[in-house]
Design an enzyme around this catalytic site. Structure first.
Site, PDB file in Angstrom:
ATOM      1  CG  HIS A 169      29.371  24.504  69.154  1.00  0.00           C
ATOM      2  ND1 HIS A 169      30.090  23.446  68.641  1.00  0.00           N
ATOM      3  CD2 HIS A 169      28.538  24.901  68.156  1.00  0.00           C
ATOM      4  CE1 HIS A 169      29.705  23.202  67.398  1.00  0.00           C
ATOM      5  NE2 HIS A 169      28.769  24.082  67.083  1.00  0.00           N
ATOM      6  CB  SER A 207      29.370  23.553  63.678  1.00  0.00           C
ATOM      7  OG  SER A 207      28.415  22.785  64.355  1.00  0.00           O
TER       8      SER A 207
END
Length: 391
Positions: free
Chosen positions: A371, A169
């Site tokens: 995620h 990320s």
């Protein structure tokens, strides 16, 4: 096949099951080095001063209980966490599951970075964390100051010219900022292993970020007026609040823990909740959050937007400059998921098209992979780490 790919393939041969989740509640109250040591690995702590005076801390795994000291012939591996994360991101699911442990087991010298502003990197040569000036940074500064300092330090310690970089990320955002702004660092990287890469954000469907982007001017003005410089800093109060919520609902627990990436987390083992409560969130500047929110509205991957008047003074133009991805010459392998609330597949696809040296684009087979699953799912070893070495 590179040696790094080999370790990922080998690690995936061990079946990941709940019974092999070797963690306990105590891990939530320990630091990253303490947890590493607890499970038989040898940990080191290194503190590095960046060019602009921030002191960032790195945690290193040098000895594995199963394979001994790292193989000096293998290049080092630098791993960078995501937004609101820390070095603990890579170890919370324990030995036999966490990627940093698996790499150490296969003889790699593993370095876990901590970006400025998180619980391990809150010092400066002349500023303190209670000063507004300390928090005047976004992930741009992490990319042009923190990550280069870490890379140079690791290579100097090991006397190597290149290393592997694993970014998750925001860890990928910072890398792209670095290599597009300082192209010489392309020469110091063997490969970028980009997990849930965050660059373009226009298709993001996360409700929290969508709300921020829609009301950004009002929120930034309010935050500035209130003097709120940091977002969800590590606090002794948070574990108590989160524990009360988690005792009632697992899903609500995950939503409060992952406030910026809410969704259905079907692959997380509730056993790690006490550990999550102690380590997430690890803190970040409010400006980091706002910078991502700006990306949603603008549709660009570019520097921080200070408004027309300030942009003219700072950048000598009305809009902030885009990061030139054509300068990112490092070989890049991307790993993404269809259910990722932050790294939307369309945004990942756009990034992939603009990278000049993309070596693989890997969609994870599990459509429910979210995620946070990239670092916290007990299935990550089989569903993600195996994919890391297949191309």
């Amino acid at each position: 096949m590179t040696p790094f790919q080999f370790i990922i393939i080998m690690s995936s041969t061990v079946t990941s099951t709940i019974s092999k989740l070797l963690v306990d509640d105590e891990d939530g109250s320990l630091t990253t080095p303490q947890i590493i040591t607890k499970y038989g690995y040898k940990a080191e702590t290194h503190r590095i001063e960046t060019y602009d005076g921030y002191i960032v801390e790195m945690h290193r795994l040098t000895v594995s209980p199963s394979s001994g000291k790292f193989d000096p012939r293998k290049p080092p591996v630098l791993m960078m966490h995501g937004l609101l994360g820390s070095s603990a991101d890579w170890i919370m699911i324990g030995p036999h599951n966490g990627l940093s442990y698996l790499l150490s087991d296969r003889g790699y010298d593993v370095w876990l970075g901590n970006a400025r502003g998180n619980r391990y990197s809150r010092e400066h040569t002349y500023l303190t964390a209670d000063m507004t000036e300390y928090w005047d940074f976004t992930w741009h500064e992490i990319g042009v100051y923190d990550v280069p300092a870490m890379i140079d330090y690791v290579l100097k310690v090991r006397n190597f010219t290149k290393l592997h970089y694993v970014g998750y990320s925001q860890g990928t955002t910072a890398f792209l900022v670095m290599t597009s702004s300082m192209p010489k660092y392309n020469e110091k990287i063997i490969k970028l292993h980009a997990m849930a890469p965050a660059a373009y954000m226009s298709h993001l469907n996360n409700p929290v970020f969508r709300y921020l982007s829609s009301h950004l001017s009002t929120i930034t003005n309010l935050v500035s007026a209130l003097g709120v410089n940091q977002f969800m800093p590590a606090s002794p109060m948070f574990p108590q609040i989160a524990s009360a919520i988690c005792s009632k609902s697992v899903q609500q627990c995950f939503n409060i823990m992952f406030v910026l990436s809410v969704g259905e987390y079907k692959n997380l083992n509730p056993q790690i909740i006490p550990i999550l409560v102690g380590h997430i969130p690890a803190g970040a500047s409010a400006k980091q959050i706002f910078h991502y929110a700006q990306e949603i509205t603008s549709g660009h991957f570019r520097q921080y937007d200070y408004g027309v008047d300030n942009n003219t003074e700072i950048y000598h133009r009305l809009d902030p400059p885009d990061y030139d991805l054509s300068k990112v010459l490092t070989p890049v392998a991307i790993y993404y998921s269809l259910s990722d609330q932050l790294a939307h597949p369309s945004n990942v696809g756009r990034l992939a098209q603009e990278l000049p040296n993309l070596v693989s684009l890997n969609q994870l087979p599990n459509p429910a992979f979210s995620h946070m699953d990239f670092i916290l799912s007990t299935n990550a070893k089989d569903e993600l780490y195996q994919a890391l070495g297949c191309n």
